[in-house]
Design a protein around this motif. Structure first.
Motif, PDB file in Angstrom:
ATOM      1  N   PRO A  74       3.399   2.751  10.569  1.00  0.00           N
ATOM      2  CA  PRO A  74       4.573   2.581  10.288  1.00  0.00           C
ATOM      3  C   PRO A  74       4.410   2.136   8.511  1.00  0.00           C
ATOM      4  CG  PRO A  74       4.718   1.471  12.004  1.00  0.00           C
ATOM      5  CD  PRO A  74       3.599   2.395  12.028  1.00  0.00           C
ATOM      6  N   LEU A  75       2.883   1.926   7.734  1.00  0.00           N
ATOM      7  CA  LEU A  75       3.352   0.660   6.675  1.00  0.00           C
ATOM      8  C   LEU A  75       3.038   1.930   5.736  1.00  0.00           C
ATOM      9  CD1 LEU A  75       0.607  -2.067   7.284  1.00  0.00           C
ATOM     10  CD2 LEU A  75       2.679  -1.639   6.422  1.00  0.00           C
ATOM     11  N   ALA A  76       2.110   2.745   6.231  1.00  0.00           N
ATOM     12  CA  ALA A  76       2.014   4.851   5.853  1.00  0.00           C
ATOM     13  C   ALA A  76       3.116   5.199   5.207  1.00  0.00           C
ATOM     14  CB  ALA A  76       1.321   5.238   6.157  1.00  0.00           C
ATOM     15  N   TRP A  77       3.988   5.044   6.196  1.00  0.00           N
ATOM     16  CA  TRP A  77       5.726   5.801   6.204  1.00  0.00           C
ATOM     17  C   TRP A  77       6.711   5.263   5.156  1.00  0.00           C
ATOM     18  CZ3 TRP A  77       6.567   5.929  12.350  1.00  0.00           C
ATOM     19  CH2 TRP A  77       5.408   6.866  12.469  1.00  0.00           C
ATOM     20  N   PHE A  78       5.842   4.087   4.891  1.00  0.00           N
ATOM     21  CA  PHE A  78       6.735   2.858   4.325  1.00  0.00           C
ATOM     22  C   PHE A  78       6.520   2.921   3.009  1.00  0.00           C
ATOM     23  CE2 PHE A  78       7.208  -0.504   0.837  1.00  0.00           C
ATOM     24  CZ  PHE A  78       9.248  -0.960   1.665  1.00  0.00           C
ATOM     25  N   GLY A  79       5.261   3.174   2.407  1.00  0.00           N
ATOM     26  CA  GLY A  79       4.875   3.650   0.689  1.00  0.00           C
ATOM     27  C   GLY A  79       5.222   4.991   0.653  1.00  0.00           C
ATOM     28  N   ALA A  80       5.177   4.999   1.202  1.00  0.00           N
ATOM     29  CA  ALA A  80       4.955   7.361   0.833  1.00  0.00           C
ATOM     30  C   ALA A  80       7.094   7.231   0.563  1.00  0.00           C
ATOM     31  CB  ALA A  80       4.428   8.317   2.187  1.00  0.00           C
ATOM     32  N   CYS A  81       7.719   6.568   1.107  1.00  0.00           N
ATOM     33  CA  CYS A  81       9.252   5.807   1.279  1.00  0.00           C
ATOM     34  C   CYS A  81       9.139   6.047   0.173  1.00  0.00           C
ATOM     35  CB  CYS A  81      10.006   5.892   2.215  1.00  0.00           C
ATOM     36  SG  CYS A  81       9.135   6.940   3.641  1.00  0.00           S
TER      37      CYS A  81
ATOM     38  N   ALA B  69       1.452  12.499  -4.428  1.00  0.00           N
ATOM     39  CA  ALA B  69       1.038  11.112  -4.595  1.00  0.00           C
ATOM     40  C   ALA B  69       0.684  10.131  -3.106  1.00  0.00           C
ATOM     41  CB  ALA B  69       1.301  11.102  -5.862  1.00  0.00           C
ATOM     42  N   ALA B  70       2.302  10.201  -2.797  1.00  0.00           N
ATOM     43  CA  ALA B  70       2.692  10.464  -1.279  1.00  0.00           C
ATOM     44  C   ALA B  70       1.329  10.123   0.358  1.00  0.00           C
ATOM     45  CB  ALA B  70       3.991  10.270  -0.766  1.00  0.00           C
ATOM     46  N   CYS B  71       1.030  11.370  -0.161  1.00  0.00           N
ATOM     47  CA  CYS B  71       0.435  11.330   0.564  1.00  0.00           C
ATOM     48  C   CYS B  71      -0.686  10.531   0.078  1.00  0.00           C
ATOM     49  CB  CYS B  71      -0.924  13.140   0.898  1.00  0.00           C
ATOM     50  SG  CYS B  71       0.878  13.680   1.742  1.00  0.00           S
ATOM     51  N   MET B  72      -1.232  10.344  -0.801  1.00  0.00           N
ATOM     52  CA  MET B  72      -2.459   9.355  -1.138  1.00  0.00           C
ATOM     53  C   MET B  72      -1.840   8.244  -0.853  1.00  0.00           C
ATOM     54  SD  MET B  72      -4.910  11.632  -2.225  1.00  0.00           S
ATOM     55  CE  MET B  72      -5.992  10.266  -2.586  1.00  0.00           C
ATOM     56  N   ILE B  73      -0.985   7.923  -0.797  1.00  0.00           N
ATOM     57  CA  ILE B  73      -0.505   6.340  -0.581  1.00  0.00           C
ATOM     58  C   ILE B  73      -0.550   6.633   0.858  1.00  0.00           C
ATOM     59  CG2 ILE B  73       2.195   4.419  -0.398  1.00  0.00           C
ATOM     60  CD1 ILE B  73       2.560   6.146  -3.497  1.00  0.00           C
ATOM     61  N   GLU B  74      -0.104   7.232   1.677  1.00  0.00           N
ATOM     62  CA  GLU B  74      -0.284   7.161   3.428  1.00  0.00           C
ATOM     63  C   GLU B  74      -1.829   6.889   3.590  1.00  0.00           C
ATOM     64  OE1 GLU B  74       1.715   9.412   5.889  1.00  0.00           O
ATOM     65  OE2 GLU B  74       2.055  11.080   4.764  1.00  0.00           O
ATOM     66  N   LEU B  75      -2.888   7.498   2.688  1.00  0.00           N
ATOM     67  CA  LEU B  75      -4.144   7.831   2.982  1.00  0.00           C
ATOM     68  C   LEU B  75      -4.393   6.376   3.074  1.00  0.00           C
ATOM     69  CD1 LEU B  75      -6.293   9.389   3.885  1.00  0.00           C
ATOM     70  CD2 LEU B  75      -7.271  10.042   1.626  1.00  0.00           C
ATOM     71  N   VAL B  76      -4.548   5.938   1.642  1.00  0.00           N
ATOM     72  CA  VAL B  76      -4.762   4.704   1.094  1.00  0.00           C
ATOM     73  C   VAL B  76      -4.114   3.903   2.287  1.00  0.00           C
ATOM     74  CG1 VAL B  76      -5.170   2.847  -0.281  1.00  0.00           C
ATOM     75  CG2 VAL B  76      -5.302   5.363  -0.841  1.00  0.00           C
ATOM     76  N   MET B  77      -3.022   3.259   2.948  1.00  0.00           N
ATOM     77  CA  MET B  77      -2.507   2.207   3.236  1.00  0.00           C
ATOM     78  C   MET B  77      -2.756   2.680   5.261  1.00  0.00           C
ATOM     79  SD  MET B  77       1.137   1.625   1.472  1.00  0.00           S
ATOM     80  CE  MET B  77       1.144  -0.147   2.364  1.00  0.00           C
ATOM     81  N   ARG B  78      -3.334   3.722   5.086  1.00  0.00           N
ATOM     82  CA  ARG B  78      -3.920   4.391   6.839  1.00  0.00           C
ATOM     83  C   ARG B  78      -5.353   3.738   7.095  1.00  0.00           C
ATOM     84  NH1 ARG B  78      -0.892   7.084  10.462  1.00  0.00           N
ATOM     85  NH2 ARG B  78       0.820   8.547   8.936  1.00  0.00           N
ATOM     86  N   ILE B  79      -5.962   4.106   5.600  1.00  0.00           N
ATOM     87  CA  ILE B  79      -7.553   3.431   6.165  1.00  0.00           C
ATOM     88  C   ILE B  79      -7.542   1.072   5.892  1.00  0.00           C
ATOM     89  CG2 ILE B  79      -9.347   3.483   4.931  1.00  0.00           C
ATOM     90  CD1 ILE B  79      -9.074   6.124   4.432  1.00  0.00           C
ATOM     91  N   PHE B  80      -6.654   1.518   4.983  1.00  0.00           N
ATOM     92  CA  PHE B  80      -6.619  -0.439   4.659  1.00  0.00           C
ATOM     93  C   PHE B  80      -5.922  -1.405   5.672  1.00  0.00           C
ATOM     94  CE2 PHE B  80      -3.550  -4.231   3.663  1.00  0.00           C
ATOM     95  CZ  PHE B  80      -5.018  -4.900   3.041  1.00  0.00           C
ATOM     96  N   ALA B  81      -4.508  -0.438   6.794  1.00  0.00           N
ATOM     97  CA  ALA B  81      -4.944  -1.306   8.254  1.00  0.00           C
ATOM     98  C   ALA B  81      -5.474  -0.828   8.660  1.00  0.00           C
ATOM     99  CB  ALA B  81      -2.854  -0.746   8.632  1.00  0.00           C
ATOM    100  N   THR B  82      -6.367   0.531   8.969  1.00  0.00           N
ATOM    101  CA  THR B  82      -7.317   0.602  10.218  1.00  0.00           C
ATOM    102  C   THR B  82      -8.515  -0.869   9.978  1.00  0.00           C
ATOM    103  OG1 THR B  82      -6.257   1.981  10.838  1.00  0.00           O
ATOM    104  CG2 THR B  82      -7.967   1.790  11.159  1.00  0.00           C
ATOM    105  N   ILE B  83      -8.987  -0.379   8.959  1.00  0.00           N
ATOM    106  CA  ILE B  83     -10.338  -0.778   8.880  1.00  0.00           C
ATOM    107  C   ILE B  83      -9.970  -2.801   8.208  1.00  0.00           C
ATOM    108  CG2 ILE B  83     -12.446   0.161   7.642  1.00  0.00           C
ATOM    109  CD1 ILE B  83     -11.603   2.215   9.107  1.00  0.00           C
TER     110      ILE B  83
END
Length: 449
Positions: A424-431, A394-408
């Motif tokens: 940094p946003l992806a790391w924060f969401g997973a933690c 689940a944390a990895c899915m959060i990472e993925l969503v936040m990376r794509i959201f921030a970039t795209i």
């Protein structure tokens, strides 16, 4: 069960010293493994120029994605072996080695076919600039063709580490890294093989490292000597290994899936952006690899102690690993920020102001947040090594969503900065998910029965 003199029992002794003693060779090994790609990049940039450097850099995230999945996949097998080792179950250890070998062979064939057949399509998906697409294809195809060497090395090294030996993989990585640099120069300069020569040097060096590690492993660990009966009735063991290995492979590669979007945005900004981002991301990989080394240490530590039912030592080990990991991250953050320009000069003889701009921007934003990466690495791996795959997934899915959201999602508003803030946003969401999960698990009295 008799233990090899080379085997480190992580269920006894001071946790802080045991982790550090185990982690240092892994960190050094990861650094030398990074030299494979650093040597390629530096020699290509210095001898073939910025355009060839951009060609290698534009596809490096694809190669890194494949390598991360392989490392996670075989690392999951190592967790299974480490749990059996902690439980002193020699028969279970042999079955783990047997099923890991069979699954890795099947996985290698499948992955190599998929990667090579999709090579041209990947260039289109990644929006590789036309002036570098030819060299980009040559480099990527050859490295992906040698996927078997990467699987072979990671499998044997993760097995050895699960048994407590983190030094053997280091010794042969040092040797093969030196060989890689020699072959880079040989294939590129007198043989005129271009970026393809750098790719072949990487494959051949890693294959040799794997073979030598296997030879020494067979000598030092009798449990690696398999017999026909070890391959009987593997269905349950195969299911457990796949259940552990695939989620870990996915988790380690999710970061790269998000970075694919990041690389695509950078590729659209032109060759200078690709060159600057490539140099910066190579420096950034130093932190990722050090944190991955601490993940390897805490993974084997927690797996052995979980198998032995030592809840107290797991808590002590996680605390010690956090202190060590964040100390490393602080040093790397300061070092990278102070050496931003020399880092670029390592890869290019005459970098332009525009290349410096892209590199400086990325490192200045990302490096101060390495402490989040450290928290993520330790807590996620500890949870995974206690047979909880749901929360890390689940944390990895959060990472993925936040990376794509921030970039795209933000690239149209803030441009290149969106690439820089994505990690940094992806790391924060997973933690935010994993840290509470870990402490709830440690309060569960049924988990260690």
């Amino acid at each position: 069960m008799s233990r090899s003199k080379k085997e480190m029992d992580l269920t006894v002794g001071d946790p802080f010293r045991s982790l550090l003693k185990f982690a240092i060779p892994v960190i050094l090994g990861n650094l030398f493994q990074l030299f494979y790609t650093l040597a390629d990049t530096m020699i290509v940039g210095k001898t073939l120029g910025a355009q060839s450097l951009a060609a290698v850099g534009s596809t490096s995230i694809i190669i890194y994605f494949v390598f991360c999945f392989i490392n996670g996949f075989t690392g999951g097998f190592g967790i299974c072996l480490g749990q059996r080792c902690g439980a002193k179950d020699e028969a279970g250890m042999r079955k783990s080695v047997a099923v890991s070998t069979l699954l890795s062979i099947a996985f290698t064939v499948f992955l190599t076919l998929i990667c090579c057949l999709l090579a041209h399509q990947i260039l289109i998906w990644m929006q590789i600039p036309s002036d570098i697409s030819g060299e980009a294809y040559d480099y990527m195809f050859i490295v992906l063709l040698g996927t078997g060497a990467t699987v072979f090395y990671n499998l044997i090294s993760n097995m050895l580490r699960a048994l407590g030996d983190s030094k053997t993989p280091l010794y042969f990585l040092v040797f093969s890294s030196i060989l890689n640099i020699f072959l880079d120069l040989l294939f590129i300069v007198p043989f005129h093989m271009g970026v393809g020569g750098a790719a072949w040097a990487t494959i051949l060096s890693q294959l040799l490292s794997a073979i030598l590690s296997l030879v020494v492993g067979l000598k030092n660990f009798p449990v690696l000597h398999l017999h026909r009966e070890d391959f009987h009735d593997l269905k349950a063991s195969a299911f457990l290994h796949l259940k552990t290995g695939f989620p870990m492979g996915f988790q380690m590669s999710v970061m790269c899936i998000g970075q694919l979007a990041m690389q695509a945005v950078v590729n659209g900004l032109g060759t200078a952006a690709v060159a600057g981002y490539t140099a910066a991301s190579k420096a950034d990989q130093l932190s990722v690899l050090v944190n991955n080394a601490m993940m390897t240490a805490i993974s084997n530590y927690v797996a052995q102690n979980f198998g032995a039912g030592r809840k107290d030592r797991i808590r002590q080990g996680v605390r010690a690993c956090l202190i060590q990991t964040e100390a490393f991250n602080l040093v790397m953050c300061i070092g990278i920020l102070l050496l931003r320009h020399p880092i670029v000069q390592m890869f290019l003889s005459d970098p332009t102001a525009e290349i410096y701009h892209y590199s400086d921007t990325y490192l200045t934003i990302v490096a101060p947040f390495y402490f989040l990466l450290g928290l993520l690495a330790v807590y996620r791996t500890a949870i995974q090594s206690m047979q909880n795959g749901r929360a890390p997934f689940a944390a990895c899915m959060i990472e993925l969503v936040m990376r794509i959201f921030a970039t795209i999602g933000l690239s149209g508003l803030i441009g290149y900065t969106s690439v820089c803030i994505a990690s940094p946003l992806a790391w924060f969401g997973a933690c935010a998910l994993l840290i509470p999960v870990y402490y709830r698990m440690m309060k569960n009295p049924l988990l260690f029965q």
